[in-house]
Scaffold this active site. Sequence first.
Site, mmCIF file in Angstrom:
data_model
loop_
_atom_site.group_PDB
_atom_site.id
_atom_site.type_symbol
_atom_site.label_atom_id
_atom_site.label_comp_id
_atom_site.label_asym_id
_atom_site.label_seq_id
_atom_site.Cartn_x
_atom_site.Cartn_y
_atom_site.Cartn_z
ATOM 1 N N ASP A 15 -41.125 -123.169 54.640
ATOM 2 C CA ASP A 15 -42.690 -122.956 54.860
ATOM 3 C C ASP A 15 -42.884 -122.327 56.213
ATOM 4 O O ASP A 15 -43.986 -122.120 56.659
ATOM 5 C CB ASP A 15 -42.984 -124.583 54.703
ATOM 6 C CG ASP A 15 -43.103 -125.079 53.492
ATOM 7 O OD1 ASP A 15 -42.929 -124.510 52.409
ATOM 8 O OD2 ASP A 15 -43.411 -126.220 53.320
ATOM 9 N N SER A 51 -42.969 -127.377 60.032
ATOM 10 C CA SER A 51 -42.870 -125.865 60.031
ATOM 11 C C SER A 51 -43.805 -125.070 60.435
ATOM 12 O O SER A 51 -43.696 -123.907 61.403
ATOM 13 C CB SER A 51 -42.876 -125.323 58.270
ATOM 14 O OG SER A 51 -42.196 -125.982 57.466
ATOM 15 N N ALA A 52 -45.057 -125.692 60.755
ATOM 16 C CA ALA A 52 -46.498 -125.282 61.782
ATOM 17 C C ALA A 52 -45.775 -125.039 63.172
ATOM 18 O O ALA A 52 -45.547 -124.155 63.813
ATOM 19 C CB ALA A 52 -47.516 -125.921 61.524
ATOM 20 N N LYS A 61 -50.909 -126.696 55.930
ATOM 21 C CA LYS A 61 -51.008 -125.923 54.679
ATOM 22 C C LYS A 61 -51.506 -127.020 53.789
ATOM 23 O O LYS A 61 -50.880 -128.180 53.820
ATOM 24 C CB LYS A 61 -49.932 -125.030 54.565
ATOM 25 C CG LYS A 61 -48.714 -125.668 54.118
ATOM 26 C CD LYS A 61 -48.599 -126.311 52.962
ATOM 27 C CE LYS A 61 -47.154 -127.064 52.700
ATOM 28 N NZ LYS A 61 -46.861 -128.022 51.746
ATOM 29 N N GLY A 95 -45.962 -135.501 55.746
ATOM 30 C CA GLY A 95 -47.158 -135.748 55.157
ATOM 31 C C GLY A 95 -47.396 -134.630 53.934
ATOM 32 O O GLY A 95 -48.550 -134.624 53.156
ATOM 33 N N GLY A 96 -46.380 -133.645 53.709
ATOM 34 C CA GLY A 96 -46.566 -132.742 52.620
ATOM 35 C C GLY A 96 -47.594 -131.423 53.166
ATOM 36 O O GLY A 96 -48.269 -130.777 52.318
#
Length: 308
Positions: free
Chosen positions: A145, A112-113, A11, A106-107
């Site tokens: 997230d 979370s993915a 994202k 990396g933000g």
Amino acid sequence: MSAITVRVPAKVNLQLAVGPLREDGYHDLVNVFHAVSLFDEVTAAEPFDVNPSAAPLGIRVEGDLAGEVPVSDDNLAVRAARALADRTGRSYRADLLIRKSIPVAGGMAGGSADAAAALVACNELWGLGLPREDLMEIAADIGSDVPFALLGGTAVGTGRGERLAPLETAGVFHWVFALADGGLSTPRVYGECDRLREEAGVAAPTPAVSEALLAALREGDVRALGQALSNDLQPAALALRPSLANTLAAGREHGALGALVSGSGPTCAFLAESAERAHELAALIKDVDGCRSVVTASGPVPGATVAG
Ligand code: ATP
């Protein structure tokens, strides 16, 4: 089924408005999430080792970034699979394999993915048939997230980011991501944001979704979207990693319609007018100091999905 593979997107935050620090240690957020076509793959398989004393959840990670990801019970995919098994009250087993392409720390919410993908994969592998709403609840307990990685598309998150409402968008948006060497710790960036505000004597505003951003998304107006992108964590990420200012400036100079730090950084995101412009821009910024590599991607794309 003896193995299930799930593909899950990274994202970028189109808006990240950070409110005051709450008593529970989280911040109130308005977080406009946008899923982009940069994917990790998580496979859940019946365990090869049927020895009952072996760990119930095995984990392996493949890809150039594998060395940066924990292969232990701390891995977010393992935590997610365990939370799912706990919910059923039975002991299930699986070997998890992550093929990592999303930058680590990396933000872009790569961990979370993987957690979201593990929930979908194990739900299938174990034949649980839990509906998406139940997976969303488990996801919210794992991390703020994670629910969005299940949902995908474009959505606004409120609370600590976990209460989600899908947003209407038109068209496809084209992005360039500049990956940096090393990660930035999310809690550290939030801490720096609080510190900078305190130092400047500014009270954190109550976060509110940008109407200009919603209109740009609805109308598919890429120029207006470029103007409306915002990230309250950006000053903190730049304070901790000053070289990111060069990367952002290079993108703007070379014609990006919008440039911002993605989430807590250090990945920088650039919006381009078209897929062709995105490829040109990627070639122009790839040699900027502090930029490890560049990738192009488009969004929105669906959330965690069983691969065909
Ligand atoms: P966010 O955008 O949600 O703040 P991020 O993209 O900055 O997160 P992640 O890649 O999700 O950061 O990883 C943060 C940390 O979580 C890593 O440094 C790593 O130690 C740990 N981690 C645990 N599981 C995973 C995973 N499956 N993939 C990547 N990192 C993981």
